[in-house]
Design an enzyme around this catalytic site. Structure first.
Site, PDB file in Angstrom:
ATOM      1  N   GLN A  86      -4.456   3.262   2.704  1.00 31.98           N
ATOM      2  CA  GLN A  86      -4.791   2.588   3.954  1.00 31.98           C
ATOM      3  C   GLN A  86      -5.736   3.432   4.809  1.00 31.98           C
ATOM      4  O   GLN A  86      -5.408   4.584   5.124  1.00 31.98           O
ATOM      5  CB  GLN A  86      -3.490   2.331   4.731  1.00 31.98           C
ATOM      6  CG  GLN A  86      -3.681   1.546   6.008  1.00 31.98           C
ATOM      7  CD  GLN A  86      -2.398   1.506   6.839  1.00 31.98           C
ATOM      8  OE1 GLN A  86      -1.680   2.486   6.964  1.00 31.98           O
ATOM      9  NE2 GLN A  86      -2.100   0.364   7.418  1.00 31.98           N
ATOM     10  N   GLY A  87      -6.874   2.871   5.175  1.00 33.24           N
ATOM     11  CA  GLY A  87      -7.835   3.589   6.025  1.00 33.24           C
ATOM     12  C   GLY A  87      -7.867   2.998   7.413  1.00 33.24           C
ATOM     13  O   GLY A  87      -8.777   2.243   7.758  1.00 33.24           O
ATOM     14  N   TYR A  88      -6.888   3.314   8.194  1.00 33.60           N
ATOM     15  CA  TYR A  88      -6.794   2.794   9.563  1.00 33.60           C
ATOM     16  C   TYR A  88      -7.041   3.909  10.588  1.00 33.60           C
ATOM     17  O   TYR A  88      -8.054   3.951  11.255  1.00 33.60           O
ATOM     18  CB  TYR A  88      -5.394   2.209   9.804  1.00 33.60           C
ATOM     19  CG  TYR A  88      -5.247   0.747   9.458  1.00 33.60           C
ATOM     20  CD1 TYR A  88      -6.003   0.173   8.444  1.00 33.60           C
ATOM     21  CD2 TYR A  88      -4.327  -0.052  10.136  1.00 33.60           C
ATOM     22  CE1 TYR A  88      -5.850  -1.158   8.126  1.00 33.60           C
ATOM     23  CE2 TYR A  88      -4.179  -1.389   9.822  1.00 33.60           C
ATOM     24  CZ  TYR A  88      -4.935  -1.938   8.819  1.00 33.60           C
ATOM     25  OH  TYR A  88      -4.783  -3.263   8.512  1.00 33.60           O
ATOM     26  N   SER A  89      -6.069   4.839  10.694  1.00 34.09           N
ATOM     27  CA  SER A  89      -6.142   5.871  11.733  1.00 34.09           C
ATOM     28  C   SER A  89      -7.368   6.769  11.548  1.00 34.09           C
ATOM     29  O   SER A  89      -7.853   6.952  10.437  1.00 34.09           O
ATOM     30  CB  SER A  89      -4.912   6.776  11.671  1.00 34.09           C
ATOM     31  OG  SER A  89      -3.758   6.044  11.941  1.00 34.09           O
ATOM     32  N   GLU A 133       3.752  -4.874   7.557  1.00 28.30           N
ATOM     33  CA  GLU A 133       4.156  -3.483   7.357  1.00 28.30           C
ATOM     34  C   GLU A 133       5.545  -3.276   7.947  1.00 28.30           C
ATOM     35  O   GLU A 133       6.282  -2.412   7.536  1.00 28.30           O
ATOM     36  CB  GLU A 133       3.132  -2.565   8.038  1.00 28.30           C
ATOM     37  CG  GLU A 133       3.323  -1.099   7.752  1.00 28.30           C
ATOM     38  CD  GLU A 133       2.308  -0.220   8.482  1.00 28.30           C
ATOM     39  OE1 GLU A 133       2.494   0.992   8.471  1.00 28.30           O
ATOM     40  OE2 GLU A 133       1.346  -0.753   9.071  1.00 28.30           O
ATOM     41  N   ASN A 173       6.596   5.002  18.240  1.00 28.20           N
ATOM     42  CA  ASN A 173       7.671   4.297  18.944  1.00 28.20           C
ATOM     43  C   ASN A 173       7.311   4.002  20.398  1.00 28.20           C
ATOM     44  O   ASN A 173       7.761   3.004  20.960  1.00 28.20           O
ATOM     45  CB  ASN A 173       8.972   5.093  18.843  1.00 28.20           C
ATOM     46  CG  ASN A 173       9.590   4.958  17.453  1.00 28.20           C
ATOM     47  OD1 ASN A 173       8.924   4.494  16.513  1.00 28.20           O
ATOM     48  ND2 ASN A 173      10.845   5.347  17.308  1.00 28.20           N
ATOM     49  N   GLU A 174       6.483   4.865  20.982  1.00 30.57           N
ATOM     50  CA  GLU A 174       6.029   4.611  22.356  1.00 30.57           C
ATOM     51  C   GLU A 174       5.210   3.325  22.422  1.00 30.57           C
ATOM     52  O   GLU A 174       5.324   2.542  23.368  1.00 30.57           O
ATOM     53  CB  GLU A 174       5.188   5.784  22.875  1.00 30.57           C
ATOM     54  CG  GLU A 174       5.979   7.067  23.128  1.00 30.57           C
ATOM     55  CD  GLU A 174       6.339   7.840  21.867  1.00 30.57           C
ATOM     56  OE1 GLU A 174       5.885   7.467  20.763  1.00 30.57           O
ATOM     57  OE2 GLU A 174       7.097   8.823  21.983  1.00 30.57           O
TER      58      GLU A 174
END
Lengths: 375, 399
Positions: B126-129, B244, B383-384
């Site tokens: 996965q290339g997201y962040s 996800e 989680n924030e």
């Protein structure tokens, strides 16, 4: 009351902080964590030269400090920088026992320790003992002026580097009896002494130690036969003060790094530290850290008082709880970067969390506090 | 309301259990139990075993070769697989990319890529962040510029889990820099063997090389690898994120972890008695078990609603927050239970580190797992961020 450091301690603290800021960076320390020796001989020699080791012993023992406050000052600096050199094991744990119980020839060893030329380890805990100091199944038998040791010791810190291991063994009583435990100064090269060494997650090294008919002259005995437990308790109390101060220093670094990161890292177009949800969490970390500082001061100030054990357990229980919170919150508020090994906080957080795995965890000390408070 | 499993569901559980007993390799299962890293071949082997039984693509429709399991079936499998210490199913192709292709991909893309996910021919990552785009994913900067029948991609992706094994990466890239951040993003499928791609491993704090940085330097990607429409990638990414999260509660992991803590605490000694009898430890254990019992039902409730066509929204965020908190607490207990044996550590990079570490309770890498799983409250939307989603929906519109 006076909470200021004396001039001598302030000077020691300043000197050590400057030295570590100059010499001890993440790259050096992380290399040492993976080094088969586990520490730097050069740094160790510098500690001796700067008087850092001497500050951990009383004048009576040949040093120039040795009080709770001295331990706290030195170890807080070591903790800030995440130092992995085994000062706690050589100088505080094993050193205290020799200073406390040793005869003149045994106490001569302290001179070598202060000079940086001798390493020591305390081989006391056993695989089954968990955090119970009185649990000793290793045996010592005397036969014609010779002592014979048999048994197994677990997670013995600094065992491989040590020139001498102070080994506890039972001469009388059952596995958990307070009476009957004796100490022996065993040279590293003694036949029948086997070490299986390994690295530790928070730096430094330890070994599983097996004693198989280790036979030595009676002169290796440290202190009176069967009466070592009170000295072990006193040495552990000193070690707890030192280790808590170290953890406090590490917590300080964790908080500083988190504060810096939150005001540098921008997401959603502004520094993370401008989000109130995170601001409050930073505030809570700092409140907890002040509690921790006071707990360490309480413990350090009561090392020689009748109230020692209750104060020590109160502080250690609190440190275990606060430490976990500060380590976990620091990682969480950093996000991914703190998960990487090469980032300073990764090591610092491991130090803080894993401090709870030596000398009794938060639950163990809560339990002891309850017993002492009710009594 | 009925909290019992139907006879069919019970039979399904028995099937799953028998399948695991017959087909899960003992050595692999032992490695999973002890928290050791699996090789690529071991992970691929498990996928192949499941695929042969038709159980690999559990949430895919049958038309695409999936098992089309109900929420309860998925829950049962997850629970049994975790208890048997089966490897986790690598989710990137199966449960992250595939649902997007099925919903937004062309028929040609579906025909080309879906069978290769099942067969294991492709390993997706996965290339997201990106270094500058974490919680604020929409601020991503990796740029794709159209040049004839190709996009030319430049930039950097971060935290690419198991990217070292991947031959394909699905990426969010910026195709229009002159609009609202969310509106200029596209969804591209990129062959990792294309010239200009460099993968650099990043060692995590537990010593494992689990994530990577992926660099793109003038990487040419055929336009047919664009999924859906240009500049609509954010919509697809949000759709993917809800998928996800279908397994985000991690109930199976937590159940298995709790069993493992209990086993350790029975073996470990505290003041001459088993640790599990110690009131302080027992109270910690009980508290987390009580939480897990409730979470397990929350998970089933939300999955049941999703199965009935109601898309999980804010509830998925709740499962993520509570699920990761519980899992992390269980990891904390495992570390706590082994006492001073939490300290030893085998560094991957230290020579001669193959020698076994002392492990008197047969607990495995509990310290490594505790530290490694700090990530679960950070990734997949920290989680924030989940709490922001929850509170936005809870408080929005109440003026």
């Amino acid at each position: 009351m006076n909470f200021d450091l004396s001039d001598t301690r302030q000077m020691l603290s300043d000197t050590l902080r400057r030295f570590l800021a100059d010499k001890y960076d993440t790259g050096l320390r992380n290399a040492l964590v993976e080094d088969p020796r586990g520490y730097s001989e050069e740094i160790w020699a510098s500690f001796a030269e700067l008087g850092v080791i001497g500050a951990l012993f009383s004048e009576d023992a040949g040093g120039f400090g040795g009080e709770g406050g001295d331990l706290a000052v030195v170890f807080e600096e070591l903790g800030r920088a995440g130092v992995v050199e085994p000062l706690l094991d050589t100088a505080v744990l094993a050193g205290s026992l020799i200073a406390d119980l040793g005869n003149d020839s045994q106490r001569a060893l302290i001179e070598e320790v202060i000079a940086g030329s001798a390493h020591l380890a305390l081989a006391h805990g056993e695989p089954e003992a968990r955090y119970d100091l009185s649990c000793v199944t290793t045996t010592a038998t005397t036969d014609g002026g010779q002592i014979r040791l048999n048994g197994r010791k677990g997670v013995v810190m600094n065992a491989e580097a040590a020139d001498y291991l102070i080994v506890s063994a039972r001469e009388a009583g059952g596995s958990y009896d307070a009476e009957g435990i004796s100490l022996f100064v065993v040279p590293a090269e003694a036949p029948g002494l086997h070490l299986m060494g390994y690295g530790l997650a928070a730096g430094g090294r330890a070994a599983e130690v097996t004693l198989e008919n280790v036979t030595l002259p009676e002169t290796v005995r440290l202190g009176a036969s069967g009466a070592a437990l009170p000295a072990l308790e006193a040495a552990q109390a000193r070690a707890i003060v030192a280790q808590m101060a170290e953890t406090l220093g590490a917590m300080h670094t964790a908080c500083e790094m988190t504060q810096d990161y939150l005001m540098t890292r921008k997401q959603f177009g502004k520094p993370l530290g401008t989000f109130q949800a995170l601001q409050h969490r930073v505030a809570e970390m700092l409140i907890e850290m002040e509690q921790a500082r006071s707990a360490v001061i309480n413990a350090a100030g009561h090392l020689t008082s009748d109230d020692r054990d209750k104060q020590i357990s109160a502080a250690k229980a609190l440190m275990g709880q606060v430490g976990r919170r500060i380590a976990e919150e620091s990682i969480q508020m950093h996000g991914g970067i703190a998960m990487t090994q090469e980032y300073e906080l990764a090591h610092i957080a491991k130090r803080i969390v894993l401090a709870d795995h030596r000398f009794g965890d938060a639950d163990t000390h809560l339990e002891r506090f309850i017993q002492l408070a009710v009594a | 309301m009925d909290l019992t499993y139907t006879p069919e569901e019970q039979a399904f559980r028995a099937d799953v259990r028998a399948f695991l007993a017959d087909n899960l390799d003992a050595r692999t299962s032992e490695k999973v139990r002890l928290g050791q890293e699996l090789t690529k071949a071991e992970m691929e082997g498990w996928h192949a075993t499941l695929n042969a039984r038709g159980w690999l693509a559990q949430n895919w429709p049958r038309s695409h070769g999936g098992a089309e399991w109900s929420a309860v079936q998925r829950h049962i499998f997850e629970e049994e697989a975790a208890r048997a210490h089966a490897p986790r199913i690598v989710p990137f192709g199966l449960s992250m990319l595939a649902p997007v292709l099925m919903k937004f991909g062309s028929e040609a893309q579906q025909n080309q890529w879906l069978p290769r996910i099942l067969s294991g021919e492709d390993w997706w990552c996965q290339g997201y962040s990106e270094p500058g785009a974490g919680s604020d994913l929409a601020s991503l900067k990796t740029r794709a510029v159209r040049d004839g029948d190709h996009y030319v991609v430049n930039g950097q992706k971060a935290w690419t889990t198991l990217g070292q094994h991947a031959n394909m990466i699905f990426c969010l890239v910026r195709t229009d820099p002159d609009c609202k951040p969310q509106e200029g993003i596209s969804f591209l499928l990129i062959d990792m063997n294309t010239p200009g791609i460099e993968v650099r491993p990043v060692v995590l704090l537990d010593g494992t090389p689990e994530v990577n940085e992926v660099f793109f330097d003038d990487v040419r990607v055929p336009v047919e690898n664009l999924v859906g429409e240009e500049n609509k990638g954010w919509t697809y990414a949000k759709y993917l994120l809800t998928h996800e999260r279908t397994n985000i509660a991690g109930v199976g992991f937590s159940s298995a972890g709790l069993d493992s803590v209990k086993r350790i605490a029975r073996a470990a000694n505290h003041n001459g008695r088993p640790l599990i009898e110690n009131p302080h430890f027992a109270a910690r254990l009980a508290k987390v078990e009580i939480e897990l019992m409730a979470l397990s039902t929350s998970n089933l409730r939300i999955l049941a609603a999703a199965g009935a066509g109601r898309a999980p929204g804010v509830e998925a965020s709740m499962l993520k927050v509570k699920g990761t908190e519980i899992r992390q607490e269980i990891n904390d207990l495992a570390r706590r239970a082994v006492g001073s044996y939490a300290l030893p550590f085998a560094s991957e990079s230290l020579e001669g580190s193959n020698q076994p570490l002392p492990d008197p309770y047969d607990a495995g890498a509990v310290t490594g797992t505790y530290f490694n799983n700090r990530k679960i409250s950070i990734f997949g939307g920290a989680n924030e961020v989940q709490k922001n989603i929850i509170s936005k929906i809870a408080l929005g519109g109440r003026t």
